[in-house]
Design a protein around this motif. Structure first.
Motif, short mmCIF file in Angstrom:
data_model
loop_
_atom_site.label_atom_id
_atom_site.label_comp_id
_atom_site.label_asym_id
_atom_site.label_seq_id
_atom_site.Cartn_x
_atom_site.Cartn_y
_atom_site.Cartn_z
N ILE A 153 -39.59 6.11 23.55
CA ILE A 153 -38.51 5.18 23.23
C ILE A 153 -38.45 5.01 21.72
O ILE A 153 -39.48 4.86 21.05
CB ILE A 153 -38.72 3.83 23.95
N ASP A 154 -37.23 5.08 21.21
CA ASP A 154 -36.98 4.80 19.80
C ASP A 154 -36.91 3.27 19.67
O ASP A 154 -35.97 2.66 20.14
CB ASP A 154 -35.65 5.47 19.43
N LYS A 155 -37.93 2.66 19.07
CA LYS A 155 -37.99 1.19 19.03
C LYS A 155 -36.81 0.58 18.27
O LYS A 155 -36.46 -0.57 18.52
CB LYS A 155 -39.32 0.73 18.41
N LYS A 156 -36.22 1.34 17.36
CA LYS A 156 -35.05 0.81 16.63
C LYS A 156 -33.78 0.92 17.47
O LYS A 156 -32.79 0.24 17.19
CB LYS A 156 -34.88 1.56 15.31
N ASN A 157 -33.78 1.78 18.45
CA ASN A 157 -32.65 1.94 19.39
C ASN A 157 -33.24 2.05 20.79
O ASN A 157 -33.29 3.14 21.36
CB ASN A 157 -31.85 3.22 19.06
N PRO A 158 -33.73 0.92 21.33
CA PRO A 158 -34.60 0.99 22.51
C PRO A 158 -33.96 1.54 23.79
O PRO A 158 -34.65 1.77 24.77
CB PRO A 158 -35.07 -0.45 22.71
N PHE A 159 -32.64 1.78 23.77
CA PHE A 159 -32.02 2.41 24.94
C PHE A 159 -32.23 3.92 24.90
O PHE A 159 -32.01 4.60 25.89
CB PHE A 159 -30.53 2.07 25.01
N LEU A 160 -32.67 4.45 23.74
CA LEU A 160 -32.81 5.90 23.59
C LEU A 160 -34.24 6.37 23.87
O LEU A 160 -35.20 5.81 23.35
CB LEU A 160 -32.45 6.32 22.17
N ILE A 161 -34.35 7.41 24.67
CA ILE A 161 -35.61 8.12 24.85
C ILE A 161 -35.45 9.49 24.20
O ILE A 161 -34.46 10.18 24.45
CB ILE A 161 -36.02 8.22 26.34
N CYS A 162 -36.38 9.84 23.34
CA CYS A 162 -36.21 11.01 22.48
C CYS A 162 -37.44 11.92 22.50
O CYS A 162 -38.56 11.44 22.68
CB CYS A 162 -35.99 10.56 21.04
N PRO A 163 -37.23 13.22 22.25
CA PRO A 163 -38.37 14.14 22.12
C PRO A 163 -39.22 13.74 20.91
O PRO A 163 -38.69 13.45 19.84
CB PRO A 163 -37.72 15.50 21.89
N THR A 177 -44.07 10.45 16.35
CA THR A 177 -43.10 10.98 15.39
C THR A 177 -41.94 11.61 16.15
O THR A 177 -42.16 12.34 17.13
CB THR A 177 -43.75 12.03 14.46
N PHE A 178 -40.73 11.29 15.74
CA PHE A 178 -39.54 11.77 16.45
C PHE A 178 -39.08 13.09 15.87
O PHE A 178 -38.85 13.20 14.66
CB PHE A 178 -38.44 10.71 16.41
N ASP A 179 -38.96 14.07 16.72
CA ASP A 179 -38.63 15.43 16.29
C ASP A 179 -37.26 15.47 15.60
O ASP A 179 -36.25 15.06 16.19
CB ASP A 179 -38.66 16.39 17.48
N GLY A 180 -37.29 15.93 14.36
CA GLY A 180 -36.04 16.16 13.65
C GLY A 180 -35.43 14.94 12.98
O GLY A 180 -34.26 14.98 12.58
N TRP A 181 -36.17 13.84 12.86
CA TRP A 181 -35.61 12.64 12.24
C TRP A 181 -36.29 12.26 10.93
O TRP A 181 -36.07 11.16 10.40
CB TRP A 181 -35.63 11.46 13.23
N GLY A 182 -37.12 13.15 10.41
CA GLY A 182 -37.67 12.94 9.07
C GLY A 182 -38.55 11.71 8.91
O GLY A 182 -38.73 11.24 7.79
N ILE A 184 -38.17 8.52 9.84
CA ILE A 184 -37.63 7.15 9.72
C ILE A 184 -37.78 6.30 10.98
O ILE A 184 -37.73 5.09 10.90
CB ILE A 184 -36.14 7.13 9.26
N PHE A 185 -37.96 6.92 12.14
CA PHE A 185 -38.09 6.14 13.37
C PHE A 185 -39.53 6.09 13.90
O PHE A 185 -39.80 5.50 14.94
CB PHE A 185 -37.16 6.71 14.45
N ASP A 186 -40.45 6.72 13.16
CA ASP A 186 -41.82 6.87 13.65
C ASP A 186 -42.57 5.54 13.69
O ASP A 186 -42.27 4.62 12.93
CB ASP A 186 -42.58 7.86 12.76
N SER A 264 -23.49 13.85 19.65
CA SER A 264 -24.04 13.07 20.76
C SER A 264 -24.70 11.79 20.28
O SER A 264 -24.67 10.78 20.96
CB SER A 264 -25.03 13.91 21.59
N SER A 265 -25.27 11.80 19.05
CA SER A 265 -25.89 10.56 18.60
C SER A 265 -24.84 9.54 18.18
O SER A 265 -25.03 8.36 18.35
CB SER A 265 -26.90 10.81 17.47
N SER A 266 -23.69 10.02 17.68
CA SER A 266 -22.67 9.04 17.29
C SER A 266 -22.01 8.43 18.53
O SER A 266 -21.59 7.29 18.52
CB SER A 266 -21.63 9.66 16.36
N VAL A 268 -23.60 7.75 21.26
CA VAL A 268 -24.52 6.72 21.73
C VAL A 268 -24.33 5.43 20.91
O VAL A 268 -24.30 4.34 21.45
CB VAL A 268 -25.98 7.22 21.64
N THR A 269 -24.14 5.60 19.59
CA THR A 269 -23.97 4.44 18.72
C THR A 269 -22.75 3.62 19.14
O THR A 269 -22.79 2.41 19.19
CB THR A 269 -23.83 4.90 17.26
N GLN A 270 -21.69 4.35 19.48
CA GLN A 270 -20.46 3.65 19.87
C GLN A 270 -20.65 2.84 21.16
O GLN A 270 -20.07 1.79 21.31
CB GLN A 270 -19.33 4.67 20.08
#
Ligand code: MLZ
Length: 272
Positions: A153-163, A177-182, A184-186, A264-266, A268-270
């Motif tokens: 779960i991305d704690k900053k966007n808790p509805f998202l489950i990410c690799p 660490t979230f794959d491909g996010w540099g 910032i969400f780790d 797809s990420s935008s 989700v934001t909407q």
């Protein structure tokens, strides 16, 4: 279908291993989600963890519930697994001699809470006790190893489950660490945290797994302008896989993937 993120392909590309199910405080067979939208239950107030409040199921996703505290606003929804200890059937508090508390951010005068509670509970559909599943036990040890893949779960966007990948192990904690996010969400969490799942969890539960990001960490971007070395321009997840793969072709995301992930990420934001 071929545009969707596939663990099998991704694991092959990255040469990475999955964290085995023994690592996690999750049922090997995910619990059934029998809840229905509109059902009510008691839930720990995420913003005031000492108190239990009244919640309504606003959404169902995989083995999780999207919850909203009654009398609160629609900006503070939260997600809980059906086997979370933070939810319980209506009446549990009363049986224990406790009272349900107004949620933090209760929109009316506190003095109106008892009447609000009575009215809200009157004729409501309480979620049956059998829908609440027992929380799995804590694994005896922290079995995680750096480089293992998982879903988190991305704690900053808790509805998202990410690799994600285990980026560090320290005592009873792991660095997610979230794959491909540099980076910032780790975050660091306990190895028995309920927010991390084995690879395949979303497929089994019907939850939505996000595709990996395509971001390069800021330090790597800076390095790019000063160096022509292709090694430094690789995304962070691919660096982790570096030891297992020598092909530079494999380490570069395609433009097509970039476009897909961004759209797809935008989306989700909407929705949020
Ligand atoms: N829409 C947001 C979500 C990022 C989610 C990352 N999860 C690890 C964004 O694109 O920034």
């Amino acid at each position: 279908k071929k545009d969707e993120f596939q663990w099998s392909t991704y694991l092959e590309e990255t040469g990475a291993v999955c964290a085995p199910s023994e690592c996690f405080r999750q049922s090997e067979i995910p619990p059934d989600n029998d809840f229905k939208i509109g059902m009510k239950l008691e839930a720990r107030d995420p913003r005031n963890i000492a108190s239990m409040s009244l919640a309504t199921v606003i959404g169902i996703i995989g083995a999780r519930l999207r919850l909203r505290l009654d009398g609160s606003d629609n900006k503070n929804d939260f997600w809980r697994l059906v086997d979370s200890t933070e939810i319980q059937p209506i009446g549990t508090c009363e049986k224990q001699g406790d009272l349900l508390q107004p949620p933090l951010g209760y929109q009316m005068n506190t003095s109106s809470w008892p009447m609000f509670l009575t009215r809200t509970l009157n004729g409501c559909e309480a979620a049956p006790a059998t829908f609440f599943k027992k929380e799995p036990p804590v694994p005896p040890l922290n079995f995680f190893k750096v480089g293992m893949k998982l879903e988190a779960i991305d704690k900053k966007n808790p509805f998202l489950i990410c690799p994600a990948t285990i980026g560090g192990v320290k005592g009873d904690e792991v660095y997610i660490t979230f794959d491909g996010w540099g980076g910032i969400f780790d975050y660091w969490c306990k190895y028995y945290c309920r927010d991390i799942f084995p690879v395949g969890w979303c497929r089994l539960t019907g939850d939505v797994l996000q595709p990996p990001g395509t971001h390069v960490p800021i330090t790597k971007n800076i390095a790019k302008t000063q160096s022509t070395s292709s090694k430094e321009t690789r995304p962070v997840t691919k660096n982790i896989a570096k030891t297992q793969s020598s092909s530079s072709k494999e380490t570069q995301p395609t433009t097509k993937n970039t476009a897909k992930t961004q759209s797809s990420s935008s989306k989700v934001t909407q929705q949020s």
